[in-house]
Design an enzyme around this catalytic site. Structure first.
Site, PDB file in Angstrom:
ATOM      1  N   LYS A 214     -21.543 -21.893 -42.906  1.00 12.47           N
ATOM      2  CA  LYS A 214     -21.188 -22.501 -44.460  1.00 12.47           C
ATOM      3  C   LYS A 214     -22.345 -22.859 -45.222  1.00 12.47           C
ATOM      4  CE  LYS A 214     -17.631 -25.005 -44.605  1.00 12.47           C
ATOM      5  NZ  LYS A 214     -16.539 -26.002 -44.307  1.00 12.47           N
ATOM      6  N   GLU A 220     -28.951 -23.250 -34.731  1.00  6.85           N
ATOM      7  CA  GLU A 220     -29.089 -22.320 -33.813  1.00  6.85           C
ATOM      8  C   GLU A 220     -28.537 -20.857 -34.509  1.00  6.85           C
ATOM      9  OE1 GLU A 220     -26.756 -26.018 -31.736  1.00  6.85           O
ATOM     10  OE2 GLU A 220     -26.992 -25.100 -33.767  1.00  6.85           O
ATOM     11  N   GLY A 274     -14.508 -25.875 -39.057  1.00  8.17           N
ATOM     12  CA  GLY A 274     -15.216 -24.779 -38.232  1.00  8.17           C
ATOM     13  C   GLY A 274     -13.925 -24.263 -37.173  1.00  8.17           C
ATOM     14  N   ARG A 275     -13.376 -25.064 -36.196  1.00 12.66           N
ATOM     15  CA  ARG A 275     -12.606 -24.528 -35.340  1.00 12.66           C
ATOM     16  C   ARG A 275     -11.264 -24.015 -35.747  1.00 12.66           C
ATOM     17  NH1 ARG A 275     -13.707 -30.022 -35.291  1.00 12.66           N
ATOM     18  NH2 ARG A 275     -11.897 -31.314 -35.552  1.00 12.66           N
ATOM     19  N   GLU A 361     -12.377 -30.955 -29.263  1.00 13.05           N
ATOM     20  CA  GLU A 361     -13.221 -31.316 -30.548  1.00 13.05           C
ATOM     21  C   GLU A 361     -12.282 -32.053 -31.404  1.00 13.05           C
ATOM     22  OE1 GLU A 361     -16.970 -29.270 -32.100  1.00 13.05           O
ATOM     23  OE2 GLU A 361     -15.328 -28.562 -33.475  1.00 13.05           O
ATOM     24  N   HIS A 392      -7.009 -17.282  -7.382  1.00 11.88           N
ATOM     25  CA  HIS A 392      -8.100 -17.246  -6.293  1.00 11.88           C
ATOM     26  C   HIS A 392      -9.317 -18.158  -6.508  1.00 11.88           C
ATOM     27  CE1 HIS A 392      -5.976 -13.953  -4.144  1.00 11.88           C
ATOM     28  NE2 HIS A 392      -5.687 -13.617  -5.470  1.00 11.88           N
ATOM     29  N   LYS A 517     -27.308 -33.414 -31.909  1.00 10.47           N
ATOM     30  CA  LYS A 517     -28.204 -32.604 -32.969  1.00 10.47           C
ATOM     31  C   LYS A 517     -29.543 -33.374 -33.505  1.00 10.47           C
ATOM     32  CE  LYS A 517     -24.357 -29.809 -34.614  1.00 10.47           C
ATOM     33  NZ  LYS A 517     -23.327 -29.284 -35.912  1.00 10.47           N
TER      34      LYS A 517
END
Length: 600
Positions: A214, A220, A274-275, A361, A392, A517
């Site tokens: 954005k 990153e 964001g999510r 979050e 399993h 951060k």
């Protein structure tokens, strides 16, 4: 707390549920699931999505009490406030309007008095136009070749949501037919190994990169974007960037400085977290490039179907509301702080990681919207794996260890049907037999009496006893396609919101991710300083003893990288692909030729 502020836990409705817990603890699911009247109250369906929560540790009275709690928390009012564009994300003073991203053109959803739906559709039209050009071969790369590969660079919600949807659609026959001959990959981790995996076997001449940030400052993402840009420039030259890279961003200045044409930037808004952004250009652009805009539209339509249902259905008939209230019951009253998301379809293998972020979050908060420390449990630890793989792996703990409520998700029709001659059921039937059996095994269990009747030796009976009474719910989709994937996404998004609304927390900020951060920025400066000055980390850097020791161990054991005279160590030193191999081979041949010339 300030005068007039109260917790939901101070209400009579909360106290009634607390008292009710002791009544529930006297009951067992093996008995409850036999009650027909209770079963009728514990299943619901909306537009093909069927949910059976009769294997939850509840009675009809529990549902009544939860509905009363929802009313006390003004749940309907808070849902309306969200759709009306009120700034319910109070700490950031923002509206929460991800539902507007999938609203039809004739809907009116306002932010600060302005209808945002026309802006949403303007971006969708731009995505359609651009994706059509790329898919039709009218938008060509720098060397004149069509762009058939897409790499989406982003992190967090810019990665997990689109990856979930892509994984759900890639094996659906209709979606796969539109994606034939194309590749879509996602680059999130700043680890250069992820870069190598993502770009491996891709031809830069036919690759389009979508950079999702954005602000165009996410550390990153921008490092990965610069790394991929170096790959493009190394192979195609600097001028190729504008043909091979586009952006999803609002910072047109930085987009232009990066080398991307601002006309090829696709907008989204600060009222999209964001999510919750997969239905914005963040997800729709790469999905439309890969599958075509028509498939992306069906995905949006499925999400809107649940949005509209969530906004308008009465509480007891509202799928996300009831699922959210059951989660509140499990977490805050029954003390079950985890949830397993168990899709019995491999195509939903990335659902759990995405919902992990959406849920944890959003609701991993310790204070209410007013900043007061809450006196009750909120949030849940989410994890999951597709069946039968999970069986399993961690089902042992779910059956005989701690109690973990489970979401079983299956589909009536398989994306890929296989039936072998001589087998008593099809492959999908075999999968779904486990879907049905596991929920019953958790609910009913197996008693020592039953084991003795089967002749199990006494010394093994404690080990083979299943207590049962372990809650789960079963969700059955008619099929898994773009539309139902959108429905599933919106059900979980709104379920999370319901929990937050009842708990009185802000499910739409994420201050908990900020401190790490900030500290990483400080460490980055120290690492640069030690590289540049050729020194070790010392007390003057202000780090604690443990971090100082770890950093020095890392720096001492790593190949020496000096920063004063930087040079690109990419792509061929990291990425083993045909272009690097060809260049290296040509270089080796040249060295051999030069060596031979010495002696000729």
């Amino acid at each position: 707390m300030k005068s007039g502020e109260t917790f939901i836990s101070e209400t009579e409705e909360w106290a009634a549920l607390q008292s009710h817990v002791s009544e529930i603890q006297k009951l067992h699911l093996k008995d409850l699931i036999r009650e027909e009247a209770r079963f009728k109250a514990c299943n619901m369906e909306h537009n093909g999505v069927y949910v059976d929560f009769s294997r939850q540790c509840i009675t009809e009275e529990t549902l009544d009490l939860l509905e009363s709690l929802a009313e006390k928390a003004d749940l309907k009012g808070k849902i309306a406030a969200m759709f009306n564009g009120e700034h319910i994300n109070s700490t950031e003073d923002r509206a929460v309007l991800h539902a507007a991203l999938r609203a039809p053109k004739n809907e009116v959803i306002k932010n600060d008095g302005v209808d945002v739906v026309p802006d949403v559709h303007a971006v969708l039209n731009k995505i359609k136009g651009f994706s059509d050009l790329v898919r039709n071969g009218e938008w060509l790369g720098a060397t004149g070749k069509p762009l058939t590969n897409v790499v989406a660079v982003g992190i967090g919600g810019s990665f997990l949501g689109p990856l979930f949807v892509h994984t759900a659609l890639r094996t659906h026959p209709e979606s796969a037919s539109y994606a034939r001959g194309r590749k879509l990959r996602f680059l999130a981790n700043v680890d250069p190994v992820d870069v190598a995996h993502t770009l491996n076997d891709l031809d830069p001449e036919t690759t389009l990169v979508v950079v999702v940030s954005k602000t165009f400052t996410t550390a990153e993402t921008m490092l990965n974007a610069r790394t991929v840009r170096a790959w493009i420039v190394a192979n195609l030259g600097k001028d190729a960037v504008s043909k091979h890279m586009v952006a999803v961003s609002t910072n047109l200045k930085l987009v232009k400085e990066f080398g991307i044409d601002p006309n090829n930037a696709f907008a989204f808004w600060d009222w999209v977290g964001g999510r919750y952004s997969v239905t914005s250009a963040v997800g729709i652009l790469p999905l439309a490039l890969h599958y075509g805009f028509g498939i992306a539209e069906k995905f949006l339509a499925g999400a809107w179907d649940i949005d509209n249902h969530f906004r308008s259905a009465p509480l007891r008939e509202n799928l996300p509301v009831m699922l959210g209230l059951l989660s509140v019951w499990n977490v805050s009253f029954m003390g079950f702080g985890q949830r397993a998301i168990l899709p019995y379809t491999q195509a939903l293998s990335k659902l759990a990681p995405h919902i992990q972020q959406v849920s944890m979050e959003s609701n991993g908060k310790g204070v209410d919207v007013n900043g007061n420390r809450v006196p009750y449990a909120t949030g849940e630890v989410d994890f999951g794996e597709p069946g039968t793989n999970g069986q399993h792996s961690f089902y042992q703990l779910i059956h005989q260890g701690r109690v973990i409520p489970c979401d079983f998700i299956g589909s009536i029709k398989s994306q890929q049907s296989v039936y072998l001659k001589g087998e008593i059921v099809s492959n999908h039937d075999e999968l779904m037999c486990n879907f049905f059996a596991q929920a019953d095994a958790l609910a009913v269990g197996k008693s020592p009496v039953e084991l003795r009747a089967e002749g199990v030796p006494d010394h093994l009976i404690p080990h083979k006893t299943f207590t049962g009474n372990r809650p789960s719910l079963s969700m059955l989709l008619p099929k898994l396609d773009a539309y139902t994937t959108g429905q599933l996404l919106a059900i979980y998004e709104h379920r999370v919101a319901v929990q937050g609304f009842v708990w009185g927390i802000n499910s739409f900020d994420q201050w908990g991710v900020e401190l790490g951060k900030v500290l990483a920025t400080r460490v980055r400066t120290i690492v640069n300083s030690t590289r540049t000055d050729g020194r070790r980390v010392g007390p003057e850097d202000g780090l604690n003893i443990s971090t100082t020791s770890l950093l020095n161990r890392y720096l001492d054991g790593k190949t020496k990288l000096l920063y004063p005279e930087p040079h690109d160590v990419f792509p061929c030193d990291l990425l083993d692909d045909q272009y690097c191999s060809t260049k290296e081979l040509m270089g080796e041949e040249q060295e051999v030729e030069e060596e031979e010339n010495k002696y000729s």
